[in-house]
Structure formats: structure tokens, C-alpha cells
Design an enzyme around this catalytic site. Structure first.
Site, short mmCIF file in Angstrom:
data_model
loop_
_atom_site.label_atom_id
_atom_site.label_comp_id
_atom_site.label_asym_id
_atom_site.label_seq_id
_atom_site.Cartn_x
_atom_site.Cartn_y
_atom_site.Cartn_z
N ARG A 70 0.84 -1.20 0.00
CA ARG A 70 0.00 0.00 0.00
C ARG A 70 0.88 1.26 0.00
O ARG A 70 0.60 2.23 -0.67
CB ARG A 70 -0.90 -0.01 1.24
CG ARG A 70 -1.98 1.05 1.21
CD ARG A 70 -2.79 1.07 2.48
NE ARG A 70 -3.42 -0.20 2.81
CZ ARG A 70 -4.50 -0.67 2.20
NH1 ARG A 70 -5.08 0.03 1.25
NH2 ARG A 70 -5.03 -1.82 2.55
N LEU A 98 -6.48 4.28 1.78
CA LEU A 98 -5.18 4.96 1.74
C LEU A 98 -4.49 4.81 3.09
O LEU A 98 -5.16 4.76 4.14
CB LEU A 98 -5.38 6.43 1.39
CG LEU A 98 -5.95 6.65 -0.01
CD1 LEU A 98 -6.63 8.01 -0.12
CD2 LEU A 98 -4.87 6.50 -1.07
N HIS A 114 -19.83 10.26 0.27
CA HIS A 114 -20.34 8.96 0.75
C HIS A 114 -21.86 8.95 0.60
O HIS A 114 -22.52 9.93 0.95
CB HIS A 114 -19.93 8.78 2.22
CG HIS A 114 -20.37 7.47 2.77
ND1 HIS A 114 -19.73 6.28 2.44
CD2 HIS A 114 -21.40 7.13 3.58
CE1 HIS A 114 -20.34 5.28 3.05
NE2 HIS A 114 -21.36 5.77 3.74
C1 GRF Z 1 -20.99 7.20 -5.23
O1 GRF Z 1 -22.24 6.76 -4.79
C2 GRF Z 1 -20.17 7.74 -4.09
O2 GRF Z 1 -20.94 8.32 -3.08
C3 GRF Z 1 -19.50 6.49 -3.55
O3 GRF Z 1 -19.23 5.72 -4.70
C4 GRF Z 1 -20.12 6.06 -5.75
C5 GRF Z 1 -19.27 6.47 -6.91
O4 GRF Z 1 -20.02 6.76 -8.06
N1 GRF Z 1 -18.35 6.83 -2.77
P1 GRF Z 1 -19.33 7.52 -9.26
O5 GRF Z 1 -18.11 6.71 -9.64
O6 GRF Z 1 -19.00 8.90 -8.82
O7 GRF Z 1 -20.37 7.49 -10.36
#
Ligand code: GRF
Length: 227
Positions: A70, A98, A114
Site C-alpha cells: 500500500r 489509503l 459517501h
Molecule cells: C458514489 O455513490 C459515491 O458516493 C461512492 O461511490 C459512488 C461512486 O459513483 N463513494 P461515481 O463513480 O461517482 O459514479
């Protein structure tokens, strides 16, 4: 008149990249305070790569599978970011954890989106869990990144009512639309300095006006009109 320097932003993706797309679109506005200067994908086949390239954004593929550890992967990320003079990072569907050192280096300079109203439903399958728990309001959150997953000072949230008969997909689609609205707005606020971190809290420097609460299910009309 000299143009104000825009904050140089790097976007980290792993897949579809629809949030990245929303950031790229928003950053086209002349008065937007951030420029998407680099997109990094850890997956060579991420769908988002195409859109970034079509929009003339430099793209770098740093495949995590080519690194033994990593730390080595994080180091390669840091090198690419330094080379492009990136000042602020936006994780947009970035599916790699990360390391501590990386996260500390970018402390208060790395955002994530999120698909839940944090601190509820950290982790995966958020919409499925929201429906299982029978919550009436779901949503999404933009927050600064901390080493603990889905932790960190919250910059913006959007609340999305859950509807009868929702599936994880139908709810997820509506939440995603809200994601595309709050992420560019959160980045604008951070890049312009409209919000700052004090301790582990966000301080807004602009005035906020009172808003109506969101009711889910909606109030009966006569109740809604009660003073
Ligand atoms: C989104 O729902 C975001 O909240 C989560 O992963 C998904 C990514 O979607 N972390 P995208 O690749 O931006 O279309």
C-alpha cells in the site's frame, strides 16, 4: 485585471466517475474557484477515464495491482500529485483504502463523498442497509477524509426521502442525483475558503439562512399549514 489563481484539484476515481463528471462540469464555470487539474484512476478500465479525457483533463492510471505494498502505491500517488501541483484532492468513488501517512499528508486537503447521511451507514451497501433499517430519510455526505473510514468533518449533506417500494437501486439513483449537486458545491466552498476547519469542526464564513425542515413522509396539508 489579473485572474485569481484557481485551487488545483486532483480527483481520484475507480469506476463510473459520475461524481468526477459533476466536478468537471462545475469547474467549467469561469468563476468556479477550483480547476480539475488531474484525474487519477487506480483501475485501468474505469469508465470515468473516458469522460475526463474527452474534457481534456490529464489522466493518470496508477494501478494498485502493480505495487507490492500500500505504501508504494500511496507513494506513486503522491509523486503524481506533486508533479501536477495538486493542492486539494477529491475522492469520487475511489475504492482503495489509503495509508495513514498519505491521509495525514492530505489532512484537511482531501474530500470524499459517501452515499449516506453520515455518521449513519458507514461502509458499503448503504442504500440496502438504509432500506433494511426502514429509515425515512436517506442521503449523502461530503466530508474531509480521516484515516478511519467515512469519518471526518462534514462539509455538506443532502437529505433524500425514502419512498414506499424503493429498492436499493431506485433510492441509490435519487441519492446519486443529490451527490452530483452537493459535491461541486462543497468543493466550491472549500476551494474558495468559505468554509474552514477549526478543531474537528467546520466553520462557515458566509451567512446561512433558515430553511424548512424536510418531512418524510410529507405532512398532511393542514398540518403543514399550522403556524
Ligand atoms: C458514489 O455513490 C459515491 O458516493 C461512492 O461511490 C459512488 C461512486 O459513483 N463513494 P461515481 O463513480 O461517482 O459514479
Amino acid at each position: 485585471m489579473s485572474k485569481a489563481k484557481k485551487t488545483q484539484v486532483g480527483v481520484l476515481i475507480s469506476g463510473r466517475g459520475s461524481n468526477m463528471q459533476a466536478l468537471i462540469e462545475a469547474a467549467k464555470a469561469p468563476d468556479y474557484p477550483a480547476e480539475i487539474a488531474l484525474v487519477i484512476s487506480n483501475r485501468p478500465k474505469a469508465k470515468g477515464i473516458e469522460f475526463a479525457k474527452e474534457n481534456n483533463i490529464p489522466v493518470q492510471i496508477i494501478d494498485h495491482k502493480s505495487f507490492e505494498t500500500r505504501d508504494e502505491f500511496d507513494k506513486a500517488l503522491n509523486e503524481a500529485l506533486a508533479k501536477a501541483n495538486i493542492e486539494l484532492l477529491c475522492n469520487a468513488g475511489f475504492k482503495r483504502l489509503l495509508g495513514k501517512e498519505f491521509v495525514e499528508k492530505w489532512r484537511n486537503k482531501q474530500l470524499n463523498i459517501h452515499p449516506s447521511l453520515l455518521p449513519a451507514f458507514k461502509g458499503l451497501n448503504t442504500h440496502e442497509r438504509a432500506l433494511d433499517t426502514d429509515v425515512k430519510i436517506a442521503g449523502c455526505t461530503v466530508h474531509f477524509v480521516r484515516f478511519e473510514m467515512d469519518e471526518g468533518p462534514i462539509v455538506a449533506q443532502a437529505a433524500v426521502p425514502v419512498l414506499q417500494g424503493d429498492t436499493p437501486e431506485t433510492l441509490g439513483d435519487r441519492v446519486l442525483k443529490a451527490e452530483h449537486q452537493i459535491y461541486p458545491e462543497a468543493l466550491r466552498k472549500v476551494a474558495s475558503g468559505e468554509v474552514k476547519i477549526a478543531g474537528e469542526r467546520l466553520v462557515e464564513t458566509s451567512n446561512q439562512s433558515e430553511q424548512e425542515p424536510l418531512f418524510s413522509p410529507p405532512l398532511e396539508k393542514n398540518q403543514a399549514e399550522t403556524p
